[in-house]
Design an enzyme around this catalytic site. Structure first.
Site, mmCIF file in Angstrom:
data_model
loop_
_atom_site.group_PDB
_atom_site.id
_atom_site.type_symbol
_atom_site.label_atom_id
_atom_site.label_comp_id
_atom_site.label_asym_id
_atom_site.label_seq_id
_atom_site.Cartn_x
_atom_site.Cartn_y
_atom_site.Cartn_z
ATOM 1 N N GLU A 247 0.135 -3.105 -4.277
ATOM 2 C CA GLU A 247 -1.104 -3.709 -4.757
ATOM 3 C C GLU A 247 -2.071 -2.647 -5.276
ATOM 4 O O GLU A 247 -2.710 -2.820 -6.317
ATOM 5 C CB GLU A 247 -1.763 -4.517 -3.633
ATOM 6 C CG GLU A 247 -1.052 -5.808 -3.292
ATOM 7 C CD GLU A 247 -1.033 -6.785 -4.451
ATOM 8 O OE1 GLU A 247 -2.049 -6.887 -5.170
ATOM 9 O OE2 GLU A 247 0.012 -7.423 -4.658
ATOM 10 N N HIS B 1 2.065 -5.648 -12.307
ATOM 11 C CA HIS B 1 3.167 -5.949 -11.387
ATOM 12 C C HIS B 1 4.474 -6.139 -12.161
ATOM 13 O O HIS B 1 5.538 -5.673 -11.728
ATOM 14 C CB HIS B 1 2.868 -7.218 -10.589
ATOM 15 C CG HIS B 1 1.996 -7.000 -9.391
ATOM 16 N ND1 HIS B 1 2.313 -6.111 -8.391
ATOM 17 C CD2 HIS B 1 0.809 -7.566 -9.022
ATOM 18 C CE1 HIS B 1 1.370 -6.126 -7.454
ATOM 19 N NE2 HIS B 1 0.443 -7.008 -7.820
ATOM 20 N N HIS C 59 -4.029 -6.530 -13.805
ATOM 21 C CA HIS C 59 -3.399 -6.276 -12.507
ATOM 22 C C HIS C 59 -2.085 -7.035 -12.390
ATOM 23 O O HIS C 59 -1.061 -6.472 -11.970
ATOM 24 C CB HIS C 59 -4.361 -6.689 -11.393
ATOM 25 C CG HIS C 59 -3.739 -6.725 -10.033
ATOM 26 N ND1 HIS C 59 -3.839 -5.683 -9.136
ATOM 27 C CD2 HIS C 59 -2.997 -7.686 -9.411
ATOM 28 C CE1 HIS C 59 -3.193 -5.991 -8.032
ATOM 29 N NE2 HIS C 59 -2.680 -7.215 -8.172
ATOM 30 N N GLU C 60 -2.092 -8.305 -12.759
ATOM 31 C CA GLU C 60 -0.879 -9.103 -12.659
ATOM 32 C C GLU C 60 0.199 -8.633 -13.622
ATOM 33 O O GLU C 60 1.377 -8.581 -13.288
ATOM 34 C CB GLU C 60 -1.208 -10.573 -12.905
ATOM 35 C CG GLU C 60 -1.908 -11.237 -11.758
ATOM 36 C CD GLU C 60 -1.162 -11.075 -10.455
ATOM 37 O OE1 GLU C 60 0.054 -11.350 -10.390
ATOM 38 O OE2 GLU C 60 -1.780 -10.652 -9.479
#
Length: 471
Positions: free
Chosen positions: A352, A291, A287-288
């Site tokens: 997100e 980004h 997930h990070e």
């Protein structure tokens, strides 16, 4: 990722707290009892081929037997991982969001300095217009109004031309988001943001230099293997392969992790304590990394800059129309909050959700058990329920709620499982961890409540002893 945070751009508004519940250590992870996840001294292309052998055994025994089983995440060449990464030592948190504001969307340096000047200039112009209007004699006011009525079409044409310029600027600066193909506004050049990311990296290194774990630490090796395997499995994505990933593990209790746009990965040991297994850790880091790969930082900065530039017009009007400075300040505050809740926060939640989707795809291509992602957010939602603290409506937050996040991932998991199949990943063995969690949910609730009651009783007894007079 943070694991709690707002996406508000120039300051952190993250709240963490650790909930040491001894009785929960043996409850949820009772079904992960067979096999070990080897994440050290194993080629990165084989890590997750071996990780699938961690089988989950569904337990229908009594709570007493349930408490006797725990999971241990081990490294093949180093032996058991220290307590900092033991799944049995997992500590729960109230909220778990991602990407702190300054980390997720740093502004270009020139705009940081120029933004206050823009607002001050708009306020001065508006205030000057108000004073000029008040100082006009009544006859000149009437002449001005008559002039406006006479030239209303010219004024309307000028306003429409200005609006067309903004629309043209917006559509000429649209680009497609990598991987998802979503149209987005990009005002700044990527080189500017990378330069600022390097400055921010120096700041974080100066802050945590004395708390960085050495590369020989088992926890560092776990994070390195996870990031390395995610990178190797997704090297077909240009944006992924062009970044050089550098690992930094900070010995801090904060449940937090984030990835700078230049590929610097920071993971706090508090996060390693909070995840249940390597699959959850892989999804969180995926997930990070998403980004950074999707360039959400420059996208967020571009949108906020564009909206702030538009808001200067309204700011000037507010200070020109309001009869007193106090009313103008209130109007400015209302305008700022409306922009935040109508544009900024919903857009942050969109980013997100997109990072969750792409991060799940990254994890699926790395042969991770993607079902663990949903379980993680269900557990976070359960902790909030047990604590009984008031929940803010989602529209007030920069992140989706835990419950909605888990539901969103549940809808994405079938497609992620198909990605695993296309990548020739080994079949998942054992029961679905989501089913295991649902079956143990009631037992977890009872354990949490019992622990809370015990803690409350101990505090009352301690207070009574302190208040009792000495003899």
């Amino acid at each position: 990722m943070n694991i709690t945070c707002g996406f508000k751009l120039l300051r952190r508004n993250c709240l963490f707290f650790r909930l040491p519940l001894a009785q929960t250590k043996n409850c949820y992870r009772t079904c992960l009892v067979k096999g070990q996840s080897c994440v050290s001294n194993v080629p990165s292309t084989e890590v997750w081929k071996n990780a699938h052998h961690v089988s989950r055994r569904l337990c229908f025994q009594s709570p007493r037997l349930l408490k006797e089983k725990i999971t241990s995440l081990q490294i093949s060449s180093v032996g058991p991982i220290p307590n900092g990464l033991s799944a049995g030592n997992t500590q729960l948190i109230r909220s778990f969001h991602t990407s702190p504001s300054l980390r997720a969307a740093p502004f270009p340096l020139f705009w940081i300095l120029f933004k206050p000047v823009q607002k001050l200039f708009a306020i001065l112009i508006g205030r000057s217009i108000r004073k000029w209007w008040k100082a006009l004699p009544p006859n000149k006011r009437e002449l001005f109004k008559e002039s406006v009525r006479t030239n209303k079409w010219k004024i309307l044409l000028g306003v429409c031309s200005l609006g067309v310029l903004f629309v043209v600027f917006y559509f000429t600066h649209l680009e497609e988001t990598p991987i998802t193909g979503r149209a987005r506004l990009l005002v700044f050049r990527k080189e500017h943001l990378r330069q600022l990311s390097q400055m921010e990296y120096s700041m974080w290194m100066a802050k945590y230099e004395s708390k960085m774990l050495p590369e020989t630490d088992a926890r560092y090796q776990v994070v390195k293997r996870v990031v390395g395997h995610l990178s190797e499995s997704n090297k077909d994505i240009p944006q992924f392969s062009t970044l050089i990933w550098s690992i930094h593990v900070v010995d801090e209790p904060e449940v937090n992790a984030f990835v700078l746009p230049n590929g610097e990965v920071f993971v706090f040991t508090g996060l390693l304590n909070a995840v249940s297994d390597i699959h959850q850790l892989s999804f969180i880091l995926g997930h990070e990394i998403a980004h950074a790969v999707l360039e959400h930082a420059i996208e967020k900065a571009s949108l906020v800059h564009f909206l702030d530039f538009l808001s200067l017009i309204f700011l000037t009007m507010i200070w020109a129309i309001c009869p007193h400075d106090i009313l103008a300040v209130v109007g400015q505050r209302i305008q700022s909050k409306l922009q935040e809740f109508i544009f900024d926060r919903p857009y942050s939640r969109t980013l997100e959700a997109e990072a969750d989707k792409v991060g799940l795809q990254f994890a699926a291509k790395a042969c991770v058990d993607v079902r663990a992602s949903s379980v993680f957010w269900q557990l976070m939602e359960l902790v909030e329920t047990v604590k009984g603290e008031p929940r803010l409506p989602e529209w007030l937050s920069t992140h989706p709620s835990h419950e909605n996040r888990a539901e969103h991932l549940d809808r994405l998991i079938p497609e992620a499982l198909k990605i695993r199949e296309r990548c020739n990943c080994p079949s998942l063995s054992g029961p679905d961890p989501r089913l295991v969690f649902r079956l143990n949910r009631q037992h977890l609730l009872e354990s949490f409540k019992a622990q809370e009651t015990q803690n409350s009783t101990n505090q009352d007894l301690s207070k009574m002893k302190l208040d009792f007079p000495r003899t």
